[in-house]
Design a protein around this motif. Sequence first.
Motif, mmCIF file in Angstrom:
data_model
loop_
_atom_site.group_PDB
_atom_site.id
_atom_site.type_symbol
_atom_site.label_atom_id
_atom_site.label_comp_id
_atom_site.label_asym_id
_atom_site.label_seq_id
_atom_site.Cartn_x
_atom_site.Cartn_y
_atom_site.Cartn_z
ATOM 1 N N LEU A 1 0.833 -1.207 0.000
ATOM 2 C CA LEU A 1 0.000 0.000 0.000
ATOM 3 C C LEU A 1 0.864 1.251 0.000
ATOM 4 C CD1 LEU A 1 -2.612 -1.047 2.737
ATOM 5 C CD2 LEU A 1 -2.863 -1.232 0.249
ATOM 6 N N THR A 2 0.331 2.341 -0.496
ATOM 7 C CA THR A 2 1.020 3.617 -0.358
ATOM 8 C C THR A 2 0.963 4.025 1.114
ATOM 9 O OG1 THR A 2 -0.958 4.985 -0.675
ATOM 10 C CG2 THR A 2 0.242 4.285 -2.665
ATOM 11 N N PRO A 3 1.826 4.935 1.555
ATOM 12 C CA PRO A 3 1.789 5.354 2.960
ATOM 13 C C PRO A 3 0.412 5.857 3.412
ATOM 14 C CG PRO A 3 3.830 6.070 1.966
ATOM 15 C CD PRO A 3 2.998 5.504 0.852
ATOM 16 N N LEU A 4 -0.270 6.635 2.544
ATOM 17 C CA LEU A 4 -1.588 7.141 2.911
ATOM 18 C C LEU A 4 -2.608 6.002 2.983
ATOM 19 C CD1 LEU A 4 -3.507 9.410 3.602
ATOM 20 C CD2 LEU A 4 -3.749 9.893 1.151
ATOM 21 N N GLN A 5 -2.528 5.071 2.049
ATOM 22 C CA GLN A 5 -3.409 3.909 2.092
ATOM 23 C C GLN A 5 -3.142 3.078 3.344
ATOM 24 O OE1 GLN A 5 -2.387 2.109 -1.635
ATOM 25 N NE2 GLN A 5 -3.960 3.205 -2.800
ATOM 26 N N GLY A 6 -1.867 3.016 3.745
ATOM 27 C CA GLY A 6 -1.509 2.290 4.957
ATOM 28 C C GLY A 6 -2.149 2.893 6.189
ATOM 29 N N VAL A 7 -2.153 4.216 6.263
ATOM 30 C CA VAL A 7 -2.816 4.897 7.389
ATOM 31 C C VAL A 7 -4.306 4.599 7.359
ATOM 32 C CG1 VAL A 7 -3.425 7.158 8.338
ATOM 33 C CG2 VAL A 7 -1.084 6.720 7.563
ATOM 34 N N ASP A 8 -4.900 4.654 6.184
ATOM 35 C CA ASP A 8 -6.325 4.358 6.001
ATOM 36 C C ASP A 8 -6.637 2.940 6.498
ATOM 37 O OD1 ASP A 8 -8.893 4.909 5.259
ATOM 38 O OD2 ASP A 8 -8.560 4.796 3.105
ATOM 39 N N PHE A 9 -5.800 1.987 6.097
ATOM 40 C CA PHE A 9 -5.989 0.596 6.516
ATOM 41 C C PHE A 9 -5.862 0.443 8.028
ATOM 42 C CE2 PHE A 9 -3.817 -3.244 7.940
ATOM 43 C CZ PHE A 9 -4.761 -4.212 7.614
ATOM 44 N N LEU A 10 -4.857 1.059 8.618
ATOM 45 C CA LEU A 10 -4.625 0.915 10.060
ATOM 46 C C LEU A 10 -5.766 1.507 10.879
ATOM 47 C CD1 LEU A 10 -0.790 1.634 10.295
ATOM 48 C CD2 LEU A 10 -1.941 -0.547 10.729
ATOM 49 N N VAL A 11 -6.332 2.609 10.404
ATOM 50 C CA VAL A 11 -7.491 3.184 11.097
ATOM 51 C C VAL A 11 -8.620 2.166 11.135
ATOM 52 C CG1 VAL A 11 -9.349 4.894 10.890
ATOM 53 C CG2 VAL A 11 -6.973 5.611 10.681
ATOM 54 N N ALA A 12 -8.904 1.557 9.987
ATOM 55 C CA ALA A 12 -9.999 0.581 9.920
ATOM 56 C C ALA A 12 -9.709 -0.650 10.763
ATOM 57 C CB ALA A 12 -10.234 0.178 8.467
ATOM 58 N N SER A 13 -8.477 -1.155 10.732
ATOM 59 C CA SER A 13 -8.150 -2.378 11.463
ATOM 60 C C SER A 13 -8.185 -2.158 12.975
ATOM 61 C CB SER A 13 -6.776 -2.903 11.048
ATOM 62 O OG SER A 13 -5.744 -2.002 11.395
ATOM 63 N N LYS A 14 -7.705 -0.998 13.417
ATOM 64 C CA LYS A 14 -7.724 -0.718 14.856
ATOM 65 C C LYS A 14 -9.155 -0.473 15.341
ATOM 66 C CE LYS A 14 -3.014 1.073 14.874
ATOM 67 N NZ LYS A 14 -2.405 -0.033 15.626
ATOM 68 N N LYS A 15 -9.960 0.187 14.512
ATOM 69 C CA LYS A 15 -11.365 0.372 14.878
ATOM 70 C C LYS A 15 -12.067 -0.970 15.008
ATOM 71 C CE LYS A 15 -12.798 4.978 13.336
ATOM 72 N NZ LYS A 15 -13.702 5.722 12.422
ATOM 73 N N LEU A 16 -11.800 -1.869 14.071
ATOM 74 C CA LEU A 16 -12.413 -3.198 14.113
ATOM 75 C C LEU A 16 -12.001 -3.933 15.378
ATOM 76 C CD1 LEU A 16 -14.044 -5.480 12.800
ATOM 77 C CD2 LEU A 16 -11.967 -6.132 11.547
ATOM 78 N N HIS A 17 -10.716 -3.906 15.685
ATOM 79 C CA HIS A 17 -10.203 -4.570 16.885
ATOM 80 C C HIS A 17 -10.870 -4.034 18.150
ATOM 81 C CE1 HIS A 17 -6.387 -5.533 19.497
ATOM 82 N NE2 HIS A 17 -7.423 -6.285 19.799
#
Length: 249
Positions: free
Chosen positions: A216-232
């Motif tokens: 992922l691009t760095p911005l996409q990585g931030v986007d992904f991490l937000v979603a994964s941490k919210k899910l957790h």
Amino acid sequence: MATDDQLLQRCFHEWMAIQEQELKDLTQALDQNQTDGNLTENACAQLTDKSVNSFQEYIDKRAGLARQDISGLFSPSWNTALENSLLWIAGCRPSIYIRLTYALCGSQVEFQLGEIIQGLARGSLSHISATQLRMINDLHMKTIKEEEKLSSQFASLQENIADHPIAIVAKRLSHVGEPSGEADRALDEHEVSMSNILQEADTLRLSTLKELLGILTPLQGVDFLVASKKLHLCMHEWGKTRDTRHGRR
């Protein structure tokens, strides 16, 4: 002096507090970027690196605690029943990272369709390339193979309880549950094997996350991490609500 279970609980709650703080930092960065569009790739990379490093520190810490009470990590008292029902070798399946990425790509395309048509959706998971998708699919296939290998090893460990010497010792006992040095030694060896497979599973979780963020691009990585941490974090809170509903809390 804290018990082994208390040490494990403290490790988990400290980890959850870190997740909450990192989610706050990541969300603020995305919100600010929506306002002024000035979130640089370097700033995004620093945020994702921080998240990966904290995950590394967490699994290193619990690897040390696992040598004291591995069974506690496979049936954690601090988790909700919902969370425990979803565990794979004392954690999440690494392939869930890829499944989440696919889900985010589809949902963001639908949500941001107007922006995509106008070319305004920059850097988000709705703007993922065909090359990235191919790389993610390759990672998915590789991760599933590794999961299957570890699942097979874990199943063998569980089946070993019915094998020599544990089952034979249990059969020979005059009274159910009476102390047995032979059984203790066998169970100690079993727990060492459990600790080893946990470390392998944690290594796969971390390596899969790193590889995905590398695609992922760095911005996409931030986007992904937000979603994964919210899910957790949401699964933990939803689990507590369900436990209360069923009289477990």
